[in-house]
Design an enzyme around this catalytic site. Structure first.
Site, short mmCIF file in Angstrom:
data_model
loop_
_atom_site.label_atom_id
_atom_site.label_comp_id
_atom_site.label_asym_id
_atom_site.label_seq_id
_atom_site.Cartn_x
_atom_site.Cartn_y
_atom_site.Cartn_z
N ARG A 15 0.83 -1.22 0.00
CA ARG A 15 0.00 0.00 0.00
C ARG A 15 0.86 1.26 0.00
O ARG A 15 0.58 2.22 -0.72
CB ARG A 15 -0.96 0.00 1.19
CG ARG A 15 -2.06 -1.03 1.07
CD ARG A 15 -2.92 -1.08 2.31
NE ARG A 15 -2.07 -1.43 3.44
CZ ARG A 15 -2.27 -1.02 4.69
NH1 ARG A 15 -3.29 -0.26 4.98
NH2 ARG A 15 -1.47 -1.38 5.66
N ASN A 33 -6.16 -2.68 2.20
CA ASN A 33 -6.15 -4.12 2.35
C ASN A 33 -7.58 -4.63 2.43
O ASN A 33 -8.39 -4.07 3.17
CB ASN A 33 -5.42 -4.54 3.62
CG ASN A 33 -3.91 -4.45 3.50
OD1 ASN A 33 -3.37 -4.41 2.40
ND2 ASN A 33 -3.23 -4.43 4.62
#
Length: 85
Positions: A15, A33
């Site tokens: 990320r 996520n």
């Protein structure tokens, strides 16, 4: 653009990698996520810049193993900056 990335993509900085890539390209959006182990990346900006982002996302950071990659194109909203959740 929404990309759903599966493989070894959680717990390895994917990320943060997506955020850096997006900000370098002047894109807005987020990386999150998902409970099923995938990472969802939503980004808005010029198509050319989004396509460059996709190239980076397909490879990911050093420890990522991208096994599958699905992309959907849609209308831009009003996202600002780029966040990770």
């Amino acid at each position: 653009m929404t990309a759903l990335v599966a493989g070894q993509v959680q717990g390895i900085g994917y990320r943060a990698f997506a955020r850096r890539q997006a900000l370098d390209l002047g894109l807005s959006g987020y990386a999150e996520n998902l409970i099923d182990g995938r990472v969802e990346v939503v980004a808005e900006g010029h198509r050319r810049d989004l396509e460059h982002l996709l190239i980076g996302l397909r490879h990911g950071p050093a420890h990522a193993i991208v096994r599958s990659f699905d992309v959907e194109w849609g209308e831009a909203g009003q996202l600002e900056d780029f966040y990770t959740y």
